[in-house]
Design a protein around this motif. Structure first.
Motif, mmCIF file in Angstrom:
data_model
loop_
_atom_site.group_PDB
_atom_site.id
_atom_site.type_symbol
_atom_site.label_atom_id
_atom_site.label_comp_id
_atom_site.label_asym_id
_atom_site.label_seq_id
_atom_site.Cartn_x
_atom_site.Cartn_y
_atom_site.Cartn_z
ATOM 1 N N SER A 143 6.576 -6.522 -3.730
ATOM 2 C CA SER A 143 7.666 -5.547 -3.668
ATOM 3 C C SER A 143 7.082 -4.186 -3.317
ATOM 4 N N GLY A 144 7.413 -3.688 -2.158
ATOM 5 C CA GLY A 144 6.817 -2.453 -1.657
ATOM 6 C C GLY A 144 7.488 -1.204 -2.171
ATOM 7 N N ASP A 145 6.948 -0.070 -1.764
ATOM 8 C CA ASP A 145 7.456 1.219 -2.219
ATOM 9 C C ASP A 145 8.896 1.461 -1.785
ATOM 10 N N GLU A 146 9.306 0.833 -0.679
ATOM 11 C CA GLU A 146 10.659 1.070 -0.182
ATOM 12 C C GLU A 146 11.729 0.515 -1.120
ATOM 13 N N GLU A 147 11.346 -0.419 -2.012
ATOM 14 C CA GLU A 147 12.315 -0.934 -2.975
ATOM 15 C C GLU A 147 11.821 -0.732 -4.414
ATOM 16 N N PHE A 148 11.032 0.326 -4.602
ATOM 17 C CA PHE A 148 10.499 0.611 -5.931
ATOM 18 C C PHE A 148 11.624 0.775 -6.946
ATOM 19 N N ASP A 149 12.658 1.530 -6.598
ATOM 20 C CA ASP A 149 13.758 1.756 -7.535
ATOM 21 C C ASP A 149 14.514 0.462 -7.833
ATOM 22 N N VAL A 150 14.637 -0.402 -6.838
ATOM 23 C CA VAL A 150 15.272 -1.713 -7.069
ATOM 24 C C VAL A 150 14.468 -2.496 -8.097
ATOM 25 N N TRP A 151 13.140 -2.531 -7.903
ATOM 26 C CA TRP A 151 12.259 -3.251 -8.823
ATOM 27 C C TRP A 151 12.359 -2.673 -10.228
ATOM 28 N N LEU A 152 12.328 -1.339 -10.336
ATOM 29 C CA LEU A 152 12.407 -0.695 -11.640
ATOM 30 C C LEU A 152 13.698 -1.054 -12.364
ATOM 31 N N ASN A 153 14.804 -1.037 -11.656
ATOM 32 C CA ASN A 153 16.090 -1.327 -12.291
ATOM 33 C C ASN A 153 16.224 -2.792 -12.675
ATOM 34 N N ASN A 198 17.968 -18.134 -4.657
ATOM 35 C CA ASN A 198 19.027 -18.362 -3.665
ATOM 36 C C ASN A 198 19.432 -17.047 -2.977
ATOM 37 N N GLY A 199 18.425 -16.219 -2.712
ATOM 38 C CA GLY A 199 18.649 -14.977 -1.996
ATOM 39 C C GLY A 199 19.005 -13.786 -2.847
ATOM 40 N N ASP A 200 19.292 -13.997 -4.136
ATOM 41 C CA ASP A 200 19.647 -12.901 -5.033
ATOM 42 C C ASP A 200 18.424 -12.461 -5.829
ATOM 43 N N VAL A 201 18.281 -11.157 -6.023
ATOM 44 C CA VAL A 201 17.189 -10.649 -6.852
ATOM 45 C C VAL A 201 17.368 -11.162 -8.275
ATOM 46 N N ALA A 202 16.338 -11.806 -8.799
ATOM 47 C CA ALA A 202 16.445 -12.463 -10.101
ATOM 48 C C ALA A 202 15.460 -11.942 -11.136
ATOM 49 N N GLY A 203 14.378 -11.299 -10.689
ATOM 50 C CA GLY A 203 13.388 -10.827 -11.659
ATOM 51 C C GLY A 203 12.240 -10.134 -10.966
ATOM 52 N N GLY A 204 11.271 -9.739 -11.755
ATOM 53 C CA GLY A 204 10.113 -9.044 -11.202
ATOM 54 C C GLY A 204 8.918 -9.174 -12.119
ATOM 55 N N ALA A 205 7.767 -8.735 -11.620
ATOM 56 C CA ALA A 205 6.533 -8.826 -12.393
ATOM 57 C C ALA A 205 5.494 -7.900 -11.786
ATOM 58 N N GLY A 206 4.379 -7.739 -12.500
ATOM 59 C CA GLY A 206 3.273 -6.925 -12.003
ATOM 60 C C GLY A 206 1.954 -7.654 -12.157
#
Length: 285
Positions: A143-153, A198-206
């Motif tokens: 997940s790049g900087d362009e979607e940092f806020d998406v990842w954070l939320n 299935n194309g929807d944002v479902a989670g994140g990690a580091g």
């Protein structure tokens, strides 16, 4: 015939290495918070091979870490740390590995620290290469900087609805504080990953790699997408990245008996040691 896997054994040297890289992570994150806020209240104080950190009010990075493998802090060192936290009105929270010098636990008890909770550190010996095959419908990507806020939320939304399995988290942090803490952690060279179902944002990690240690720096799945294999997919993907980076061990911190611990153990992680969380609260004014 199924080959039996030998569990990863954690001696004092390995625990010291894990605690050392954890200390550097906390330090880098706290310093990033100090630069962001610039109010002069934050501090990082070296203490007996570890670090006392205050990032900002209510931050998850306000704690003493890395003690146990560099000698027992002196009374003067304890005094300095306790005075620093008292000056900002914060409790002193020490995360002490059970493999640490036992004299430190005795010293903390004599100074009035109370045991409030535990957390588990799990680890895995990383293989040379992994063949990652994700379930149908699941995609894991950086997940790049362009979607940092998406990842954070996504991360904030997921941790706001915790999984209730196992021992509950002792601490809860305001959403804004959690988001800013994760933003500061980016300064510690944490690579972010996002999970799609299935194309929807479902989670994140580091993931952070240093000194041959891969730190699985947090992972969260949105409540609506749990029990579909997201956590296992995030783990296996990051293991492959850690192998490519030349790491020999991976570590993850969980609450005891939690779903996160269960998922980690299903993916080959072993319980290495437990940290006792000992706290001394400010004296009433």
């Amino acid at each position: 015939m199924k080959t039996e896997r030998t569990p990863l054994f954690c001696d004092a040297d390995l625990a010291a290495r894990i605690e050392r890289v954890e200390t550097r992570l906390i330090e880098a994150t706290a310093l990033a918070a100090h630069r962001r806020i610039a109010d002069g209240r934050g501090f990082v104080i070296p203490v007996a091979g570890g670090l006392a950190s205050f990032a900002e009010d209510d931050s998850p990075f306000n704690k003493v870490v890395g003690l146990g493998f560099g000698g027992v802090p002196t009374a003067d060192e304890f005094d300095e740390v306790e005075h620093a936290y008292a000056a900002v009105g914060a409790p002193v929270q020490v995360e002490l590995p059970h493999l640490a010098d036992p004299e430190i636990g005795l010293a903390l008890s004599r100074r009035g620290y109370q045991l409030e909770s535990f957390e588990n550190v799990l680890g895995i010996a990383i293989e040379d290469k992994y063949d990652v095959r994700l379930p149908d419908g699941i995609e894991i990507r950086p997940s790049g900087d362009e979607e940092f806020d998406v990842w954070l939320n996504v991360m904030a939304d997921a941790v706001a609805v915790p999984d209730t399995q196992g021992v509950p988290w002792r601490e809860e942090f305001p959403r804004d504080t959690y988001i800013e803490a994760e933003r500061d952690a980016a300064a510690a060279d944490i690579t972010r990953y996002i999970a799609l179902l299935n194309g929807d944002v479902a989670g994140g990690a580091g993931l952070r790699t240093t000194e041959g240690v891969a730190q699985f720096a947090g992972a969260a799945t949105l409540a609506a997408h749990r029990r579909h294999g997201i956590q296992s997919a995030l783990l296996s993907t990051r293991l492959a990245v850690a192998a490519t980076a030349g790491c020999d061990v991976g570590v993850i911190t969980t609450q005891p008996a939690s779903k996160s611990q269960q998922n980690a153990q299903r993916n080959g992680f072993d319980l290495l040691y437990t940290r006792a969380v000992l706290v001394k609260h400010p004296a009433p004014s």
